[in-house]
Write an enzyme that holds these catalytic residues in place. Sequence first.
Site, mmCIF file in Angstrom:
data_model
loop_
_atom_site.group_PDB
_atom_site.id
_atom_site.type_symbol
_atom_site.label_atom_id
_atom_site.label_comp_id
_atom_site.label_asym_id
_atom_site.label_seq_id
_atom_site.Cartn_x
_atom_site.Cartn_y
_atom_site.Cartn_z
ATOM 1 N N ILE A 25 55.245 37.727 46.478
ATOM 2 C CA ILE A 25 54.261 36.677 46.741
ATOM 3 C C ILE A 25 53.454 36.337 45.494
ATOM 4 C CG2 ILE A 25 54.030 36.966 49.232
ATOM 5 C CD1 ILE A 25 51.679 38.846 48.745
ATOM 6 N N GLY A 26 53.689 37.039 44.420
ATOM 7 C CA GLY A 26 52.955 36.706 43.202
ATOM 8 C C GLY A 26 53.447 37.539 42.035
ATOM 9 N N GLY A 78 51.958 38.725 38.154
ATOM 10 C CA GLY A 78 50.824 38.670 37.218
ATOM 11 C C GLY A 78 51.122 39.506 36.001
ATOM 12 N N ASP A 105 36.861 38.879 35.096
ATOM 13 C CA ASP A 105 37.977 37.945 35.190
ATOM 14 C C ASP A 105 37.861 37.108 36.466
ATOM 15 O OD1 ASP A 105 40.232 36.692 34.234
ATOM 16 O OD2 ASP A 105 41.627 38.211 34.950
#
Length: 870
Positions: free
Chosen positions: A548-549, A551, A667
């Site tokens: 799903i992602g 990084g 962040d």
Amino acid sequence: MRRIKTTHLLFSLVLFSLICNSICASNDAKSNSISFILNCGAENNGQKDADGRKWDSDTKYLSSAADDSISAKAEIQDPSLPSTVPYMSARIFTNESSYVFKVSPKHRHYIRLHFYPSDYSSLNSSDAYFAVIANGITVLKNFSASITAKALSQAYILREFSLPVSTDGKIKITFSPSPLYKGSYAFINGIEVIPSPDLFSSAIMVGFSDMVGYSDQSIDLGIAPLQTMFRLNVGGSFIPPTNDSGGLSRTWFDDSPYVFGAGVGITGEADKNVSIHYSKETREYVAPLDVYSTSRTMGPDGKVNQNYNLTWVFQVDANFTYVVRLHFCELSMTKINQRSFEIFINNQTADDAADVIVWAGSKGVPVYKDFAVYVQDTKVEDEELWVALRPAVQLKPEFYDAILNGMEIFKMNGTKGDLAGPNPELSDMMVKAEAEPERSFAPSSSSNQKANVIGGAAGGAAAVVVAAVCIAIYQRKKRDIGVERSTSTSGWLPLYGNSHTSSTTKSTISGKSCTSSHISSLAVSLCRHFSFAEIKKATKNFDESQIIGVGGFGKVYKGVIDGGTTKVAIKRANPSSEQGIHEFQTEIEMLSKLRHRHLVSLIGYCEEDDEMILVYDHMAHGTLREHLYKGNKTILSWKQRLEICIGAARGLHYLHTGAKYTIIHRDVKTTNILLDEHWVAKVSDFGLSKTGPNLNQTHVSTVVKGSFGYLDPEYFRRQQLTEKSDVYSFGVVLFEVLCARPALNPTLAKEQVSLADWALHCQKKGILEDIIDPHLKGKINPECLKKFADAAEKCLSDQGIDRPSMGDVLWNLEFALQLQENPDGVAYSDEKETHKPSQTDMGIQETNLNDGTEENSSVVFSQLIHPQGR
Ligand SMILES: *[C@@H]1O[C@H](CO)[C@@H](O)[C@H](O)[C@H]1NC(C)=O
Ligand SMILES: *[C@@H]1O[C@H](CO)[C@@H](O)[C@H](O)[C@H]1NC(C)=O
Ligand SMILES: *[C@@H]1O[C@H](CO)[C@@H](O)[C@H](O)[C@H]1NC(C)=O
């Protein structure tokens, strides 16, 4: 200052012209005595640093014993070094060697030592262990610049000392490689020897006033060597050496990282019509105007102020006496007993009737007070120095309030007559990170090479260093006025393991081998441990369809655990990412201890076979960003967007003030704000987070990390991190939500690339409406838009000090939501305003409204508007 200072008479003469014309002060001081600013190991005179200061070659000042010294260039230039001069060149000593300076026998001198621990020629920075002795006083002992820099995560170390008058007109600074380690050497990159006026006379010893007969115990500072530990412009901002007064080139830091807890008071700046006049007791060289014209007070509400202490906390070495210098200048009160307060240092009364008008005589006149306190080794906790202010209620002052404008903390010579403290000890986490790249503790070949160069058997030294580091625990040590942290070393997170959580970590880490788990037992007890097999099952063996992602850290999979009953998100670190190790550890340590409705919860982790895997609550609606643009997702209504911003602001506000110590996210961006199935916003990704005030620096200095487009310009310039850096990033998020475009879009015209710049430009021109998300056109109540845009604009103020606190932002967003929902509810705004009436009455320009009641007032506010509660 009421105390009689005979030495001041002398200086009234020496610095006579200073009285006549303060502008010439620094020149006049210098004409009596010379400054030495040396770029050690450099050949040429007059090289300029980034601030334009000139640095000379050191060769003229070396004593003959230093003939075998080496001048060397650093192998690597750390990007966080502020300037190549004086850091990129070094003088290296393998034998005891000295510099000798002829100085005025009438002045105290500041000595500043600059160290950049890098590999020089084939010398390994971790082999440098040495003592520095200045006029007979050991100022550093068995010092490792490399370990200190790692513990502080700084690229360079700056130490400042103030030496008493040397009657023979000489200052001798000796560098002596430690005899404890074979092959150790000493090095120095820059030396400053700066004459100073007599800044020290005596200090009131705190802790004796309660004893009969000791009521006025004071100690003489005139002959004391001192080390600067902290130097803060309270309620103000960073002052670089070039803006210091008296030509003393001191650095003053923002105090906010040291303010304890949620009761941070309010910061204020003198009104334009308040002029500040130095006095005979407090001359301009004591501290620059900037220090006295900004202050921190408790806040306008006397009732609130009675119930808290405005407190600063510092970490210090045990077994030393510290001099705490408090700088005051009343900027609004004019009469005695309008603002009387009590001062406590380490729970002892330093003054129970402090009144700046009594001391100074009138408004706008600076004064300072020196207190001394002995800090004992309690052996339980890491040693701290607390300074607390509260209203002197028993005196019935007109306002229940307190004020402070500046603070300096100096260490005095200890029982052995020196100033040197131990090296900081590295945390288990950092030790592991250090050891990781080599995966072996045998001396490396590079250290053997170096052994030949310096004519010793350095292999043994390397082994000792590694062993020493290996069994060490991190104790948080040495505050330092140096800046910057290193990118080349991997240790950028002295997070837990320092100070307050260390009582837990210490006992579990101490004496452990380097290869054992580096996650604290507390964290382990707070979250679940998964086996790799369980994770494989949950993610269908990391099937690509589950991703799903992706990084920097690695890939994120969706998965199910507990027999399919619980949906989770599983983040698997890319094993090759070294950075990942730190972020992994940080995130476990942070998240396991933090629980909040608006923070993503960590369910557990898996650490097996080099795998680093984190298991989180699944966030059904993904990231905020994908609902704004770049995603064919449902378009969020303005109300939904406001509620999401409010949720995220609450999460950040909690990080900043809710936990025992300030946590800076570092962040903040729309991909780190996640949405659950009920569209509740949750702040995620603590891999870069840092705790604030318990780090032993005046600010959290750090390599610039975070995401471009969201970066606080002040943080970028100075690499000083405060919670206001998060506020800046959050301001970008607010504009992103409003305009539905990325923080950076390089395909646009130059002036539009950066959303922060473009939105500010449009806001100032009053054309913000032209750039808002077309889906929102005509759907935002104009009052609401104004409130929202004003809040976002303030977040983007260039200087951290001008930005609101997260609590303020939260309040404004709540208010904006009310304006959207119930445009007739404007009356409530006055409600809030009348809660804070006296600020203007008091002549203080308020820049920061976080007086510790913000959370309460916003809660009260939401309850006012939603009687049913939230
Ligand atoms: C402080 O002094 C005590 C007593 O002399 C000693 O036991 C202790 O180790 C010292 N602490 C430090 C940090 O030097
Ligand atoms: C403020 O500090 C004093 C001295 O340390 C302490 O006695 C008092 O309890 C503190 N007050 C609050 C509200 O924390
Ligand atoms: C600290 O230094 C001063 C001045 O050199 C000296 O008089 C004093 O005795 C020293 N203190 C200790 C504890 O050695």
